[in-house]
Design an enzyme around this catalytic site. Structure first.
Site, PDB file in Angstrom:
ATOM      1  N   CYS A  18       0.811  -1.214   0.000  1.00  0.00           N
ATOM      2  CA  CYS A  18       0.000   0.000   0.000  1.00  0.00           C
ATOM      3  C   CYS A  18       0.846   1.267   0.000  1.00  0.00           C
ATOM      4  CB  CYS A  18      -0.939  -0.008   1.197  1.00  0.00           C
ATOM      5  SG  CYS A  18      -0.104  -0.115   2.791  1.00  0.00           S
ATOM      6  N   GLU A 113      -5.285   2.217  -8.427  1.00  0.00           N
ATOM      7  CA  GLU A 113      -4.164   1.554  -7.754  1.00  0.00           C
ATOM      8  C   GLU A 113      -3.802   0.301  -8.549  1.00  0.00           C
ATOM      9  OE1 GLU A 113      -2.729   0.613  -3.228  1.00  0.00           O
ATOM     10  OE2 GLU A 113      -4.833   0.318  -3.719  1.00  0.00           O
TER      11      GLU A 113
END
Length: 251
Positions: A18, A113
């Site tokens: 992340c 993402e």
């Protein structure tokens, strides 16, 4: 330092974390920074040893990464480092370090993402344009600024919409006692607490509250006239017992 840190952030864990740098905004003249990033990215090797770029978690993830790169190239983006040929490597599931320079601020690579070793690059003309793009992203986990000027760094950190900010730091995970977590109002924040530090302590704490009331204690004077109730005694009618209650708070 900037090229080294950006490459380590973007391609460490094969970009499958992340905190991986996924978008690089170049403001104005940045010299040969992009060239140095590409040279370092090209020099990386695939493998499972320290310093190498590891495998991709699943074939579906690899194919998803390739789809983003394919569509970006079809839309006019320039591939400075192309990791797609590594997808044919066997055994295992692989995707090599990739640097894609975009022309369109609306390109999906800037907003989704990808979660892989793909660094999407966009050149902008002003600080305001960079902040507009950064804060327009639906995520708000982290943002970084690379500069040798403290005032420049302060300008950006005061405006970033992200929970963890870095100044010349590629992976800005804070140290204890500060917590890991994204910004409220973004897709990087769930629930009411962060997952570490004081937020975690609060989440895992079961608070038990006690409300009590006793009658006034009996106080008696001894023969010398001094207060003989330093240790309070409760007369149960037969024997005197010492009240040893401890009301110190605890978790």
């Amino acid at each position: 330092m900037a090229a080294r840190d950006i490459v380590a952030s973007a391609y460490g864990c094969a970009g499958q974390r992340c905190m991986a740098a996924s978008v690089l905004l170049l403001v104005g003249d940045t010299g040969d920074l992009l060239e140095r990033i590409c040279n370092k990215a090209t020099a990386l090797e695939l493998g499972v040893q320290p310093g190498q770029v590891g495998a991709i978690l699943t074939p579906e993830s690899r194919d998803r990464m390739k789809g983003y790169v394919d569509r970006a190239e079809a839309a006019g983006a320039k591939l400075l480092v192309d990791g797609r040929p590594s997808a044919a490597r066997t055994p295992g599931t692989w995707f090599g370090p990739t640097v894609v320079v975009l022309e369109d601020k609306a390109n999906e690579c800037l907003h989704d993402e990808i979660f892989g070793p793909v660094l999407s690059v966009l050149r902008v003309s002003s600080w305001e344009e960079a902040i507009e793009i950064e804060n327009g992203n639906p995520y708000g986990n982290a943002a970084c600024i690379y500069t040798s000027n403290g005032a420049n760094a302060e300008w950006f950190t005061e405006r970033f919409r992200a929970g963890m900010l870095g100044v010349n730091i590629g992976v800005p995970v804070p140290r204890e006692p500060f917590s890991f977590g994204g910004m409220y109002g973004t897709a990087s924040k769930y629930g009411d607490m962060d997952i570490t530090a004081d937020g975690a302590l609060e989440f895992f704490t079961d608070r038990q509250k006690i409300t009590a009331k006793f009658g006034a204690p009996r106080r008696a004077l001894d023969a010398a006239g001094e207060l003989a109730a330093k240790r309070r005694r409760i007369d149960n009618g037969h024997n005197a017992t010492v009240d040893e209650a401890n009301f110190v708070g605890k978790m």
